[in-house]
Design an enzyme around this catalytic site. Sequence first.
Site, PDB file in Angstrom:
ATOM      1  N   SER A 108       0.830  -1.196   0.000  1.00 37.14           N
ATOM      2  CA  SER A 108       0.000   0.000   0.000  1.00 37.14           C
ATOM      3  C   SER A 108       0.872   1.257   0.000  1.00 37.14           C
ATOM      4  O   SER A 108       1.682   1.458  -0.902  1.00 37.14           O
ATOM      5  CB  SER A 108      -0.971  -0.045   1.191  1.00 37.14           C
ATOM      6  OG  SER A 108      -1.955   0.950   1.099  1.00 37.14           O
ATOM      7  N   ASP A 141      -9.867  -4.277  -4.801  1.00 34.66           N
ATOM      8  CA  ASP A 141      -9.324  -3.265  -3.886  1.00 34.66           C
ATOM      9  C   ASP A 141     -10.043  -1.941  -4.098  1.00 34.66           C
ATOM     10  O   ASP A 141     -10.021  -1.368  -5.188  1.00 34.66           O
ATOM     11  CB  ASP A 141      -7.826  -3.092  -4.152  1.00 34.66           C
ATOM     12  CG  ASP A 141      -7.111  -2.325  -3.044  1.00 34.66           C
ATOM     13  OD1 ASP A 141      -7.774  -1.555  -2.324  1.00 34.66           O
ATOM     14  OD2 ASP A 141      -5.886  -2.495  -2.911  1.00 34.66           O
ATOM     15  N   HIS A 150      -8.167  -5.045  -0.245  1.00 35.76           N
ATOM     16  CA  HIS A 150      -6.924  -4.351   0.103  1.00 35.76           C
ATOM     17  C   HIS A 150      -6.162  -5.165   1.129  1.00 35.76           C
ATOM     18  O   HIS A 150      -6.163  -4.873   2.335  1.00 35.76           O
ATOM     19  CB  HIS A 150      -7.240  -2.949   0.633  1.00 35.76           C
ATOM     20  CG  HIS A 150      -6.021  -2.063   0.742  1.00 35.76           C
ATOM     21  ND1 HIS A 150      -5.275  -1.702  -0.347  1.00 35.76           N
ATOM     22  CD2 HIS A 150      -5.420  -1.497   1.821  1.00 35.76           C
ATOM     23  CE1 HIS A 150      -4.277  -0.934   0.028  1.00 35.76           C
ATOM     24  NE2 HIS A 150      -4.331  -0.804   1.346  1.00 35.76           N
TER      25      HIS A 150
END
Length: 245
Positions: free
Chosen positions: A126, A182, A214
């Site tokens: 991320s 996501d 995610h």
Amino acid sequence: MSSLSRTPPLLFPATARHTATVIFLHGLGDTGHGWAGAVENWRRRQRLDEVKFILPHAPAIPITCNWGMRMPGWFDIYKLDGDINSLREKEDKDGITLSQAYIHELIQNEIAAGIPAERIVLGGFSQGGAMSIYAGLTSKVRLGGIVALSSWLLLSLQFAELVPKPEFNKETPIFMGHGDLDKVVPTALGRLSFDLLKGLGYSISRKEYPGLEHSACLEELDDVEAFLKERLPAVGNSNEGKSEL
């Protein structure tokens, strides 16, 4: 922000002679401890015994999209609403630059300890993955590889002008992994980032994981392990990658 206090990274020493290093950066609100299980997963088949893993901890900073609450972050995020443009239109360049310098320092520390730059892989998830791409491609030493999971290209609207010349990592292999469901870092933003980097001539591959939001899944972690094994093959008792550690 220049006086940020930093906790020393979580370290997993090599289980054999140390010849390579992976630096892996966590996502927003997490710590290096959040990826300790992934490191154990990567090491379970004993294919990465010569690799030392470094899991840095981001400092606690105010995060605008979370009402200014302080939490571990590599840079501020102003808006997080699932829109593909929200993470691109307004970015914390100062925070990104500060984290970039810290990551470059970690890389230099490994080089000073005797690990060749080509035996260092930078990765993250991320926000940490976004930093791994940015810090990796702006590094002034050639790295062994870059891993970016559920991530995107930072400062993409000006990225080509921010990369140092000559580009030491133009041909450094990059692996991007992303869940196709996501909504935090939209899958479409990952695709766009891949297309931008591919268009700029970088050596990049990308894989989407069906049904993954995610997060990371075992298949993705196995793909990262395979990438690390390819980029950081064991050298045994040869002099390559010699380290005093």
